[in-house]
Design a protein around this motif. Sequence first.
Motif, PDB file in Angstrom:
ATOM      1  N   THR A  41       0.842  -1.192   0.000  1.00  0.00           N
ATOM      2  CA  THR A  41       0.000   0.000   0.000  1.00  0.00           C
ATOM      3  C   THR A  41       0.879   1.245   0.000  1.00  0.00           C
ATOM      4  N   PRO A  42       0.728   2.133  -0.989  1.00  0.00           N
ATOM      5  CA  PRO A  42       1.569   3.333  -1.014  1.00  0.00           C
ATOM      6  C   PRO A  42       1.222   4.281   0.126  1.00  0.00           C
ATOM      7  N   ARG A  43       2.171   5.125   0.441  1.00  0.00           N
ATOM      8  CA  ARG A  43       1.977   6.136   1.483  1.00  0.00           C
ATOM      9  C   ARG A  43       1.410   7.401   0.851  1.00  0.00           C
ATOM     10  N   THR A  44       0.477   8.025   1.528  1.00  0.00           N
ATOM     11  CA  THR A  44      -0.135   9.261   1.035  1.00  0.00           C
ATOM     12  C   THR A  44       0.382  10.447   1.827  1.00  0.00           C
ATOM     13  N   ILE A  45       0.901  11.439   1.126  1.00  0.00           N
ATOM     14  CA  ILE A  45       1.323  12.679   1.774  1.00  0.00           C
ATOM     15  C   ILE A  45       0.374  13.785   1.329  1.00  0.00           C
ATOM     16  N   VAL A  46       0.105  14.725   2.223  1.00  0.00           N
ATOM     17  CA  VAL A  46      -0.888  15.777   1.987  1.00  0.00           C
ATOM     18  C   VAL A  46      -0.230  17.137   2.195  1.00  0.00           C
ATOM     19  N   SER A  47      -0.578  18.083   1.344  1.00  0.00           N
ATOM     20  CA  SER A  47      -0.012  19.424   1.437  1.00  0.00           C
ATOM     21  C   SER A  47      -0.772  20.260   2.466  1.00  0.00           C
ATOM     22  N   ASP A  48      -0.281  21.460   2.677  1.00  0.00           N
ATOM     23  CA  ASP A  48      -1.006  22.389   3.543  1.00  0.00           C
ATOM     24  C   ASP A  48      -2.128  23.050   2.738  1.00  0.00           C
ATOM     25  N   ALA A  49      -2.789  24.012   3.328  1.00  0.00           N
ATOM     26  CA  ALA A  49      -3.959  24.638   2.696  1.00  0.00           C
ATOM     27  C   ALA A  49      -3.613  25.395   1.422  1.00  0.00           C
ATOM     28  N   THR A  50      -2.369  25.819   1.272  1.00  0.00           N
ATOM     29  CA  THR A  50      -1.973  26.570   0.079  1.00  0.00           C
ATOM     30  C   THR A  50      -1.546  25.656  -1.061  1.00  0.00           C
ATOM     31  N   GLY A  51      -1.478  24.350  -0.810  1.00  0.00           N
ATOM     32  CA  GLY A  51      -1.063  23.410  -1.853  1.00  0.00           C
ATOM     33  C   GLY A  51       0.414  23.102  -1.843  1.00  0.00           C
ATOM     34  N   GLY A  52       1.157  23.581  -0.853  1.00  0.00           N
ATOM     35  CA  GLY A  52       2.591  23.333  -0.775  1.00  0.00           C
ATOM     36  C   GLY A  52       2.916  22.179   0.159  1.00  0.00           C
ATOM     37  N   PHE A  53       3.991  21.462  -0.147  1.00  0.00           N
ATOM     38  CA  PHE A  53       4.441  20.346   0.682  1.00  0.00           C
ATOM     39  C   PHE A  53       5.638  20.766   1.542  1.00  0.00           C
ATOM     40  N   ALA A  54       5.561  21.973   2.079  1.00  0.00           N
ATOM     41  CA  ALA A  54       6.704  22.538   2.790  1.00  0.00           C
ATOM     42  C   ALA A  54       7.092  21.706   4.005  1.00  0.00           C
ATOM     43  N   ARG A  55       6.123  21.074   4.672  1.00  0.00           N
ATOM     44  CA  ARG A  55       6.422  20.324   5.883  1.00  0.00           C
ATOM     45  C   ARG A  55       6.860  18.887   5.606  1.00  0.00           C
ATOM     46  N   THR A  56       6.786  18.480   4.352  1.00  0.00           N
ATOM     47  CA  THR A  56       7.215  17.131   3.998  1.00  0.00           C
ATOM     48  C   THR A  56       8.729  17.112   3.849  1.00  0.00           C
ATOM     49  N   TYR A  76      -2.576  16.042  -2.710  1.00  0.00           N
ATOM     50  CA  TYR A  76      -2.077  14.798  -2.126  1.00  0.00           C
ATOM     51  C   TYR A  76      -1.254  14.060  -3.182  1.00  0.00           C
ATOM     52  N   GLU A  77      -0.396  13.192  -2.724  1.00  0.00           N
ATOM     53  CA  GLU A  77       0.398  12.358  -3.625  1.00  0.00           C
ATOM     54  C   GLU A  77       0.628  11.015  -2.962  1.00  0.00           C
ATOM     55  N   GLU A  78       0.515   9.945  -3.741  1.00  0.00           N
ATOM     56  CA  GLU A  78       0.789   8.600  -3.252  1.00  0.00           C
ATOM     57  C   GLU A  78       2.157   8.169  -3.741  1.00  0.00           C
ATOM     58  N   LEU A  79       2.964   7.635  -2.842  1.00  0.00           N
ATOM     59  CA  LEU A  79       4.321   7.229  -3.193  1.00  0.00           C
ATOM     60  C   LEU A  79       4.745   6.043  -2.332  1.00  0.00           C
ATOM     61  N   HIS A  80       5.789   5.384  -2.778  1.00  0.00           N
ATOM     62  CA  HIS A  80       6.383   4.296  -2.010  1.00  0.00           C
ATOM     63  C   HIS A  80       7.697   4.793  -1.402  1.00  0.00           C
TER      64      HIS A  80
END
Length: 312
Positions: free
Chosen positions: A200-215, A267-271
């Motif tokens: 099952t891939p991992r899903t990462i989610v951005s903040d409200a502005t659409g940025g993945f700054a915290r990832t 959001y983005e799904e990745l391994h």
Amino acid sequence: MWQRAQMVGYMRAHDIDGCADWRDFCHGKRIAPRRGTDPITDAYFHLRDAYRTPLLNTGRLLIALPALIGVFVGAPLFARELETGTHQLVWTQSVSRTRWLVAKVALPLAAVLTGTTVLAVLYTWWWRAARVQFSDIAWGTAVPFDATGPAAVALAPLSFFLGAAAGLLLRRTLPAMVATLGITVGVQYGLGALRPHLMTPRTIVSDATGGFARTPSELFYTSWRGFTEGFLTRSGEKVPSDRCSSAVGDDAWNRCLARLGATKRQYEELHPVSHFWPMQWIQAGICLAAGAALAALCVWWIGRRPTVKEPV
């Protein structure tokens, strides 16, 4: 081994061993984005120019090896004897058919397993030394995945037994070789299509502005990416980007997303790289199970063949 030694020696000589070009610093020295800016950056570019292509080409050769084993070792193993009729002499002796089959398979199978294991270990050793520097080579793609670890080893006996089974069923050497090549290529393509779904891939989610700054940036650059991505609705439901693939222009794109209730949160799904070895063993298990099933088919088929009458 020589290529790996040269590559590792170059990285150590230029103090980039263990560093990655997507990081800001390498051993306390800033990494610039363009060639000609500083020695560290120039060393990275030279490393890619000199060693990336040989690494990929060697991996491609190793991926072709199972097909060659099936075509030139597995397929003629029984097909040649069945085609020429020499098997009839053996089957009229006191040796059982199953014992004859095992004796025919044992030595070439042992050689195949030994050879592919050695090559897979050496290539894995080489690739792991460069996986950080060559982060643009996704670890889940055919190269290096099918050329490294247990997945590479397990493909060889599967192709071998594909060839052996084709030879028994078709009883002609050339058709068995052609069929083995086509089926093996199809199996490798199927494994590549199945691979993203092994875990099952991992899903990462951005903040409200659409940025993945915290990832963490390391998660992006070491993960196997390129799967489902899109936007979230207010309720948290996923809206894949391809739902609006027919929209032309920014206005049409925005209207499509609005109609689906999508927000700016992406959001983005990745391994993650931690999935590499579990997926290696899962694919290897699938290949070994299929190979065992083909071996059982060969034993069953030999037992079902009509008995050869002894000459009068």
